[in-house]
Design an enzyme around this catalytic site. Sequence first.
Site, PDB file in Angstrom:
ATOM      1  CB  SER A 285      40.692 -38.906 104.943  1.00  0.00           C
ATOM      2  OG  SER A 285      39.419 -38.912 105.554  1.00  0.00           O
TER       3      SER A 285
ATOM      4  CB  THR B 232      38.482 -31.723 109.980  1.00  0.00           C
ATOM      5  OG1 THR B 232      39.605 -32.164 109.211  1.00  0.00           O
ATOM      6  CG2 THR B 232      37.516 -30.970 109.081  1.00  0.00           C
TER       7      THR B 232
ATOM      8  CE  LYS C 222      41.025 -30.141 105.279  1.00  0.00           C
ATOM      9  NZ  LYS C 222      39.576 -30.335 105.142  1.00  0.00           N
TER      10      LYS C 222
ATOM     11  CE1 TYR D 153      35.540 -33.933 109.535  1.00  0.00           C
ATOM     12  CE2 TYR D 153      35.975 -36.227 108.968  1.00  0.00           C
ATOM     13  CZ  TYR D 153      35.697 -34.922 108.582  1.00  0.00           C
ATOM     14  OH  TYR D 153      35.591 -34.621 107.256  1.00  0.00           O
TER      15      TYR D 153
ATOM     16  CG  HIS E  36      35.043 -29.955 104.516  1.00  0.00           C
ATOM     17  ND1 HIS E  36      35.280 -30.344 105.806  1.00  0.00           N
ATOM     18  CD2 HIS E  36      34.930 -31.117 103.807  1.00  0.00           C
ATOM     19  CE1 HIS E  36      35.286 -31.673 105.886  1.00  0.00           C
ATOM     20  NE2 HIS E  36      35.086 -32.165 104.682  1.00  0.00           N
TER      21      HIS E  36
HETATM   22  C1  FNR Z   1      36.969 -33.822 101.313  1.00  0.00           C
HETATM   23  N1  FNR Z   1      37.490 -33.077 102.375  1.00  0.00           N
HETATM   24  C2  FNR Z   1      37.732 -33.708 103.581  1.00  0.00           C
HETATM   25  N2  FNR Z   1      38.275 -33.013 104.617  1.00  0.00           N
HETATM   26  C3  FNR Z   1      38.554 -33.624 105.785  1.00  0.00           C
HETATM   27  O1  FNR Z   1      39.073 -32.976 106.691  1.00  0.00           O
HETATM   28  N3  FNR Z   1      38.297 -34.951 105.945  1.00  0.00           N
HETATM   29  C4  FNR Z   1      37.741 -35.719 104.965  1.00  0.00           C
HETATM   30  O2  FNR Z   1      37.535 -36.916 105.140  1.00  0.00           O
HETATM   31  C5  FNR Z   1      37.417 -35.076 103.747  1.00  0.00           C
HETATM   32  N4  FNR Z   1      36.827 -35.773 102.729  1.00  0.00           N
HETATM   33  C6  FNR Z   1      36.631 -35.184 101.514  1.00  0.00           C
HETATM   34  C7  FNR Z   1      36.124 -35.935 100.457  1.00  0.00           C
HETATM   35  C8  FNR Z   1      35.985 -35.360  99.198  1.00  0.00           C
HETATM   36  C9  FNR Z   1      35.470 -36.192  98.077  1.00  0.00           C
HETATM   37  C10 FNR Z   1      36.350 -33.995  98.987  1.00  0.00           C
HETATM   38  C11 FNR Z   1      36.243 -33.359  97.635  1.00  0.00           C
HETATM   39  C12 FNR Z   1      36.826 -33.255 100.037  1.00  0.00           C
HETATM   40  C13 FNR Z   1      37.895 -31.670 102.181  1.00  0.00           C
HETATM   41  C14 FNR Z   1      39.331 -31.559 101.661  1.00  0.00           C
HETATM   42  O3  FNR Z   1      40.254 -31.883 102.657  1.00  0.00           O
HETATM   43  C15 FNR Z   1      39.677 -30.144 101.191  1.00  0.00           C
HETATM   44  O4  FNR Z   1      39.312 -29.224 102.171  1.00  0.00           O
HETATM   45  C16 FNR Z   1      39.021 -29.762  99.865  1.00  0.00           C
HETATM   46  O5  FNR Z   1      38.891 -30.875  99.014  1.00  0.00           O
HETATM   47  C17 FNR Z   1      39.847 -28.698  99.162  1.00  0.00           C
HETATM   48  O6  FNR Z   1      39.204 -28.242  98.030  1.00  0.00           O
HETATM   49  P1  FNR Z   1      39.535 -28.750  96.527  1.00  0.00           P
HETATM   50  O7  FNR Z   1      41.043 -28.824  96.390  1.00  0.00           O
HETATM   51  O8  FNR Z   1      38.864 -30.065  96.392  1.00  0.00           O
HETATM   52  O9  FNR Z   1      38.937 -27.664  95.721  1.00  0.00           O
END
Ligand code: FNR
Length: 364
Positions: free
Chosen positions: A109, A163, A231, A137, A255
């Site tokens: 990330s 994203t 994404k 982003y 997300h």
């Molecule tokens: C995320 N997600 C996320 N996505 C992204 O593109 N950049 C980011 O910095 C983050 N940060 C983030 C933090 C936390 C704590 C979570 C739980 C999620 C979204 C992540 O990439 C993904 O889409 C989801 O977490 C998928 O779902 P599950 O596997 O957590 O159910």
Amino acid sequence: GGPPVPGVLAELREKAAARLDPVHWDFYEGGAGEETAAAENVLAFRRLALLPRVLRGAGQADTSVDLPGARARTPVVVAPTAFHGLAHPDGERATARAAAAAGAVLITSMASTTAVADVTASARSVREDAAVWFQLYLQPESGVTDALARRAAQAGCTALVVTVDSPVFGRRRRDDRNGFHDLPPGHATENMRGLPGAPPGGTLDIAMSPALSWDDLRRLRDGHDLPILLKGVLHPDDARLAVAEGMRGVIVSNHGGRQLDAAPAAVEALPRVADAVAGRIPVLLDGGVRTGSDVVTALALGATAVGVGRPVLWGLAAEGEDGVARVLAELRDDTAHVLTLCGARDCSGPTRDQVVARGPRAVT
Ligand code: FNR
């Protein structure tokens, strides 16, 4: 008798919940609004069943997949999640080592607490050909986006994951209640140092902007050589546009239910996106993947690979690098097992006709 024995992921989740500061647990676990989308990601998989094919002579299933800038040993990639330093002192370094050892693609990330060059170095210390993609982003200042993309390339990342589901920050009630809006002292978003406009010695805030458009994405695409995956695509027409704009993959994702709470479960949006893409580029999915059956269901519905977000954080918080390794090993082993039970030779084997709805009228 008694309740079912919890699996590896459930065990690590419980251990993580017990170890983490409750404020940080809420940050990891929470979703936006009523947390409908976050819950539905998991529940939607449970509403689906797999019809096995028999006597296929498929042999032991092969779980490897080809992805842009990566040949992976497992179809389970580490989805980008922020702030691994809150889960474990080794933070993203531990995640990177575990992913590399598992032969899993790591999407690191932009909001990591470790600089991307240190993440890739940790991965490469385990496997020279470890695949790390950088999640980004788009920033309103294109010079910032450019500097981040250049850094990722220089660090050895083999793809960019842009994203696009975050024109504004999701409304997370748990974080609002807890007053969690900034990293505690001792942690920083290390990728945001030394960028144009950053205060000397400090970090630039990650901006989200509803003014961004396909023009901004084209600018990134034309200025850099790395393949780009988009994404946060849920609408089939956006998937078509992504193909037309030269994207090398799309990730169907809400997300983890942290942005638009009214969004459908990721797996419910997948078939129409897969139809729109029609095999021209890989389609990935994340959100709610917790078992090998979930992985195989997504593969059958048109995904090339899937991402896991929270399970990796559970493993990291519970047991550091070993915990992440256990999550990835469990999901790979379970995926191989379910592929074999379904009569599939490899990850491209399962087909859409093998997915049916559960329920009284589901199977006729
Ligand atoms: C995320 N997600 C996320 N996505 C992204 O593109 N950049 C980011 O910095 C983050 N940060 C983030 C933090 C936390 C704590 C979570 C739980 C999620 C979204 C992540 O990439 C993904 O889409 C989801 O977490 C998928 O779902 P599950 O596997 O957590 O159910």
